[in-house]
Scaffold this motif. Structure first.
Motif, PDB file in Angstrom:
ATOM      1  N   GLY A  35       0.888  -1.408   0.011  1.00 15.19           N
ATOM      2  CA  GLY A  35      -0.094   0.088   0.046  1.00 15.19           C
ATOM      3  C   GLY A  35       0.795   1.323   0.002  1.00 15.19           C
ATOM      4  N   ARG A  36       0.220   2.369   0.129  1.00 18.03           N
ATOM      5  CA  ARG A  36       0.996   3.838   0.297  1.00 18.03           C
ATOM      6  C   ARG A  36      -0.034   4.414   0.865  1.00 18.03           C
ATOM      7  N   GLY A  37       0.712   5.578   1.712  1.00 16.56           N
ATOM      8  CA  GLY A  37      -0.057   6.715   2.334  1.00 16.56           C
ATOM      9  C   GLY A  37      -0.157   7.724   1.398  1.00 16.56           C
ATOM     10  N   LYS A  38      -0.151   8.956   2.093  1.00 14.07           N
ATOM     11  CA  LYS A  38      -0.216  10.152   1.552  1.00 14.07           C
ATOM     12  C   LYS A  38       1.234  10.449   0.608  1.00 14.07           C
ATOM     13  N   LEU A  39       1.005  11.013  -0.389  1.00 16.69           N
ATOM     14  CA  LEU A  39       2.127  11.303  -0.937  1.00 16.69           C
ATOM     15  C   LEU A  39       2.899  12.509  -0.287  1.00 16.69           C
ATOM     16  N   VAL A  40       4.377  12.404  -0.234  1.00 16.80           N
ATOM     17  CA  VAL A  40       5.083  13.568   0.116  1.00 16.80           C
ATOM     18  C   VAL A  40       5.365  14.672  -0.731  1.00 16.80           C
ATOM     19  N   GLU A  41       5.283  15.751  -0.277  1.00 11.64           N
ATOM     20  CA  GLU A  41       5.320  16.801  -1.160  1.00 11.64           C
ATOM     21  C   GLU A  41       6.578  17.667  -0.812  1.00 11.64           C
ATOM     22  N   ASP A  42       7.397  17.285   0.195  1.00 11.48           N
ATOM     23  CA  ASP A  42       8.403  18.367   0.661  1.00 11.48           C
ATOM     24  C   ASP A  42       9.536  17.836  -0.209  1.00 11.48           C
TER      25      ASP A  42
END
Length: 137
Positions: A35-42
């Motif tokens: 799975g995956r969580g929220k995409l990192v934007e930093d």
């Protein structure tokens, strides 16, 4: 009665098992999941992770192929291997178990330590004895 579902990093599996036993959990189920969580934007975090993952690959693997795999993890097109633990608990035990899960899985990384979900359970039945409700836990 509650069901606690925790999705954690694979490398935290042993720490998680120890934490649950120390918290007095009678039993639990662990499953390998993707799975995956929220995409990192930093962008600084992304660059740091990319550099670390590329360094781990070394020279033994085709650099272009490795970079494509790493980019897939970082841009959301690939899934991460994770471990999912399921715990059935009495209502009064939930805060202690959730706290144990958090302590066992928190890292200094800025992303990806996991999620905990707490759901109500209507009933449970022990197959061997037929006990129901809290007695079945």
């Amino acid at each position: 009665m509650k069901e606690i579902i925790a999705v954690i990093r694979m490398n935290k599996t042993n720490a998680m098992k120890r934490a649950l036993v120390e918290a007095g959990v009678a039993g639990f189920t662990a499953t390998k999941v993707l799975g995956r969580g929220k995409l990192v934007e930093d962008q600084s975090v992304i660059a740091e992770r990319k550099a670390r993952l590329l360094a781990l690959a070394g020279d033994e693997v085709e650099p272009a192929e490795t970079e494509q795999l790493v980019d897939g993890f970082l841009d959301g097109s690939r899934l991460f291997p994770r471990r999912m633990f399921t715990v059935m608990a009495h209502d009064e035990d939930v805060p202690r178990i959730v706290d144990a899960v958090m302590k066992a899985n928190r890292t200094t990384n800025k992303v990806g330590d996991g999620k905990i979900f707490v759901l109500p359970v209507l009933d449970a039945v022990r197959v061997r004895t037929g006990e129901a409700g809290d007695a079945a836990l």
